[in-house]
Enzyme design. Sequence first.
Site, PDB file in Angstrom:
ATOM      1  N   ASN A   1     -10.916  -1.296   4.803  1.00 24.33           N
ATOM      2  CA  ASN A   1     -11.143  -1.290   6.022  1.00 24.33           C
ATOM      3  C   ASN A   1     -11.603   0.280   6.312  1.00 24.33           C
ATOM      4  O   ASN A   1     -10.613   1.178   6.403  1.00 24.33           O
ATOM      5  CB  ASN A   1     -10.314  -1.536   7.184  1.00 24.33           C
ATOM      6  CG  ASN A   1     -10.084  -3.015   7.180  1.00 24.33           C
ATOM      7  OD1 ASN A   1     -10.459  -3.993   8.109  1.00 24.33           O
ATOM      8  ND2 ASN A   1      -9.431  -3.466   6.076  1.00 24.33           N
TER       9      ASN A   1
ATOM     10  N   LYS B   1       0.764  -0.969  -0.032  1.00 23.93           N
ATOM     11  CA  LYS B   1      -0.212  -0.002  -0.025  1.00 23.93           C
ATOM     12  C   LYS B   1       0.740   1.323   0.051  1.00 23.93           C
ATOM     13  O   LYS B   1       1.646   1.297   0.868  1.00 23.93           O
ATOM     14  CB  LYS B   1      -0.948  -0.054   1.340  1.00 23.93           C
ATOM     15  CG  LYS B   1      -1.941   1.242   1.408  1.00 23.93           C
ATOM     16  CD  LYS B   1      -2.868   1.011   2.518  1.00 23.93           C
ATOM     17  CE  LYS B   1      -3.906   1.888   2.528  1.00 23.93           C
ATOM     18  NZ  LYS B   1      -4.855   1.452   3.889  1.00 23.93           N
TER      19      LYS B   1
END
Length: 310
Positions: free
Chosen positions: A197, A127
Amino acid sequence: MSRILTVGAAQLGPIQRDESRVSAVARMIALMRQAKSHGCDLVVFPEAALTAFFPHWWMEDEDEIDSYFETAMPSNETAPLFEEAAKLGIGFHLGYAELAHEDGRKRRFNTAVLVDKSGKIIGKYRKIHLPGHPDHKPENAFQNLEKRYFETGNLGWPVWRAMDANIGMMICNDRRWPESYRSMGLQDVELIVLGYNTPKHNPPAPQHDRLGNFHNQLVMQAGAYQNATWVVGVAKAGLEAGVDQIGGTCIIAPTGEVVAQAVTEGDELIVALCDMDLGKSYKNSTFNFARHREPQAYGLIVERKGAVAP
Ligand code: ING
């Protein structure tokens, strides 16, 4: 001969702080089996799919922090997922916290892997856009400490030829940044898979909360259309370790249309038959990058980090 990839998006409900990886893996194996029974070639699991999303709370003890990371992939706890995939003949995407030893030091990344139908890892992504803050903000209902627990990804946004398609990955906050999609669009990506999330409440900007699901879909639909690619976004949803997270798992076509969407905040599989050639008409017209883009005009996008007012 059309290239139809049947894709399953396997949303997970909450994984509580005391829930084991074994339990999370068992839930994913159930969803993987369901995906196979619906003819899926590939099943996409969320970001950080093995544990509760621990950046939501402050930790100082190194060992406690490390306990949320995987030092091997597959590991003992995750091997059953790889074995089941190979047995069923289904590929998958898995998001997890990666602890690596590179350049002579310990390094932590928010990572995802793409695994083929034989259970072999064919691609890894770390990421790049880490939201939140590195410091403790006890006045907030919860933290987002990705900048504390993870390093910025150092693998770029690769695109791999797999399952007769061009497949790429991004993770969660990456989906809010057009650069993530375009970096793969310029590699002729046809399917982008991602997990997220996403809390329903964003402490620094509560006035945005009412738009959480809208913004989630908006950015993925835009990215899909503007790069003529399929986008599959998969939530870890529901009330997890005291933080309520959006669901909204969806499969989006290169047209920008949502073709499948989850309707719960629990473990839920959605499936779509994804024609990997559906983006062709856009890549040959509206988004023919080679014909229409003007890179000589785009300098600021790379040269400048923050906005500078006139
Ligand atoms: N989570 C969130 C996301 O980008 C966030 C952070 C929440 C940003 C709400 C904006 C609004 O979806 C992660 N893990 O990146």
